[in-house]
Design a protein around this motif. Sequence first.
Motif, mmCIF file in Angstrom:
data_model
loop_
_atom_site.group_PDB
_atom_site.id
_atom_site.type_symbol
_atom_site.label_atom_id
_atom_site.label_comp_id
_atom_site.label_asym_id
_atom_site.label_seq_id
_atom_site.Cartn_x
_atom_site.Cartn_y
_atom_site.Cartn_z
ATOM 1 N N PRO A 114 7.625 6.142 5.680
ATOM 2 C CA PRO A 114 6.432 5.817 6.489
ATOM 3 C C PRO A 114 6.587 6.658 7.797
ATOM 4 N N ASP A 115 7.773 6.905 8.310
ATOM 5 C CA ASP A 115 7.959 7.526 9.732
ATOM 6 C C ASP A 115 7.324 9.037 9.627
ATOM 7 N N LYS A 116 7.286 9.635 8.299
ATOM 8 C CA LYS A 116 6.905 10.966 8.250
ATOM 9 C C LYS A 116 5.446 11.092 7.905
ATOM 10 N N ARG A 117 4.912 10.000 7.622
ATOM 11 C CA ARG A 117 3.424 9.853 7.378
ATOM 12 C C ARG A 117 2.813 8.590 7.940
ATOM 13 N N GLN A 118 3.054 8.653 9.071
ATOM 14 C CA GLN A 118 2.794 7.225 10.299
ATOM 15 C C GLN A 118 1.223 7.001 10.027
ATOM 16 N N VAL A 119 0.423 7.822 10.204
ATOM 17 C CA VAL A 119 -0.953 7.536 10.205
ATOM 18 C C VAL A 119 -1.509 6.745 8.929
ATOM 19 N N ILE A 120 -1.030 7.497 7.594
ATOM 20 C CA ILE A 120 -1.312 6.596 6.399
ATOM 21 C C ILE A 120 -0.421 5.422 6.310
ATOM 22 N N ALA A 121 0.694 5.377 6.710
ATOM 23 C CA ALA A 121 1.585 4.248 6.447
ATOM 24 C C ALA A 121 1.079 3.115 7.144
ATOM 25 N N THR A 122 0.687 3.414 8.525
ATOM 26 C CA THR A 122 0.133 2.219 9.385
ATOM 27 C C THR A 122 -0.969 1.813 8.721
ATOM 28 N N THR A 123 -1.993 2.675 8.356
ATOM 29 C CA THR A 123 -3.145 2.196 7.577
ATOM 30 C C THR A 123 -2.995 1.375 6.223
ATOM 31 N N ILE A 124 -1.871 1.622 5.510
ATOM 32 C CA ILE A 124 -1.313 0.821 4.498
ATOM 33 C C ILE A 124 -0.908 -0.744 4.811
ATOM 34 N N TRP A 125 0.085 -0.297 5.952
ATOM 35 C CA TRP A 125 0.580 -1.717 6.343
ATOM 36 C C TRP A 125 -0.499 -2.625 7.229
ATOM 37 N N GLU A 126 -1.473 -2.189 7.647
ATOM 38 C CA GLU A 126 -2.228 -2.893 8.296
ATOM 39 C C GLU A 126 -3.125 -3.416 7.093
ATOM 40 N N GLU A 127 -3.682 -2.936 6.123
ATOM 41 C CA GLU A 127 -4.386 -3.420 5.076
ATOM 42 C C GLU A 127 -3.483 -4.293 4.518
ATOM 43 N N ILE A 128 -2.290 -4.512 4.076
ATOM 44 C CA ILE A 128 -1.435 -5.610 3.713
ATOM 45 C C ILE A 128 -1.436 -6.726 4.595
ATOM 46 N N GLN A 129 -1.401 -6.269 6.077
ATOM 47 C CA GLN A 129 -1.176 -7.336 6.919
ATOM 48 C C GLN A 129 -2.486 -8.382 6.718
ATOM 49 N N LYS A 130 -3.806 -7.582 6.903
ATOM 50 C CA LYS A 130 -5.106 -8.163 6.861
ATOM 51 C C LYS A 130 -5.317 -8.866 5.618
ATOM 52 N N ILE A 131 -4.829 -8.474 4.325
ATOM 53 C CA ILE A 131 -4.716 -9.425 3.039
ATOM 54 C C ILE A 131 -4.155 -10.407 3.179
ATOM 55 N N GLU A 132 -2.755 -10.349 3.988
ATOM 56 C CA GLU A 132 -1.821 -11.657 3.911
ATOM 57 C C GLU A 132 -2.610 -12.624 4.934
ATOM 58 N N ALA A 133 -3.275 -12.143 6.153
ATOM 59 C CA ALA A 133 -3.785 -12.969 6.823
ATOM 60 C C ALA A 133 -5.162 -13.784 6.492
ATOM 61 N N ASN A 134 -5.631 -13.237 5.525
ATOM 62 C CA ASN A 134 -6.955 -13.583 4.835
ATOM 63 C C ASN A 134 -6.602 -14.691 3.962
ATOM 64 N N GLU A 135 -5.534 -14.405 3.126
ATOM 65 C CA GLU A 135 -4.952 -15.318 2.095
ATOM 66 C C GLU A 135 -4.343 -16.630 2.853
ATOM 67 N N PHE A 136 -3.569 -16.280 3.949
ATOM 68 C CA PHE A 136 -3.070 -17.441 4.786
ATOM 69 C C PHE A 136 -4.319 -18.366 5.345
ATOM 70 N N HIS A 137 -5.395 -18.036 5.853
ATOM 71 C CA HIS A 137 -6.395 -18.478 6.614
ATOM 72 C C HIS A 137 -7.292 -19.210 5.443
ATOM 73 N N TYR A 138 -7.422 -18.780 4.364
ATOM 74 C CA TYR A 138 -8.306 -19.362 3.257
ATOM 75 C C TYR A 138 -7.645 -19.853 2.061
ATOM 76 N N GLN A 139 -6.326 -20.087 2.351
ATOM 77 C CA GLN A 139 -5.527 -20.784 0.944
ATOM 78 C C GLN A 139 -5.810 -22.208 0.931
ATOM 79 N N GLU A 140 -5.872 -22.334 -0.331
ATOM 80 C CA GLU A 140 -6.190 -23.802 -0.855
ATOM 81 C C GLU A 140 -5.107 -24.975 -0.310
#
Length: 212
Positions: A149-175
């Motif tokens: 991830p350190d050598k492709r930081q732009v892509i990695a950050t995007t992937i990491w942020e995508e995972i972060q948003k998905i997990e946040a959505n699942e947390f806020h809208y969990q049953e």
Amino acid sequence: LDTLEKWVKEIFSHIPNNGLPKPSFGHLTQPFDTPEFHKLYRVVPIRKVHSLNITWALPPQAQYYRVKPLHYISWLVGHEGKGSVLSFLRKKFWALALYGGNGETGFEQNSTYSIFSISVTLTDEGYKHFYEVAHVVFQYVKMLQKRGPDKRQVIATTIWEEIQKIEANEFHYQEQTDPVDYVESLCENMQLFQKEDFLTGDQLLFEYKPEV
């Protein structure tokens, strides 16, 4: 809450506190450093299914719960889109499904070690080529390790942020869960995370640290 607090104090205040620190087994960091761990085991299943399971023993990762590096890696390994391991294996008609990851609790992650596993559900044809399937998995992991991830930081950050948003959505809208199970989960979290992370430490990604 006031009533519950009163009950807890009445029931648990009589338990003596011996003042000893919580036991740690962090000095035992190589529990699987044996020849038996570096072998291929063939197991005959009861059901008619072909499964290839690859397991790595890693250093303890619990202290990185705010980063969740194994969660990040498992997301990449388990990706099913173009360029993924599963996409390639399906084109070869070798695999039906692929799962990778770490449960982040108990046997799979503790103060001594962490376990990371990749499980591939094989077709009959894939079973005949399971060495090649294993080779593809190792090639993909090697590619992730090499690029990092350190050598492709732009892509990695995007992937990491995508995972972060998905997990946040699942947390806020969990049953809503069973109250007893929820309390039990919080009590476990109190042994693992900082006070401010008792509610979220096992679900959310907080910090992006490519070196981890």
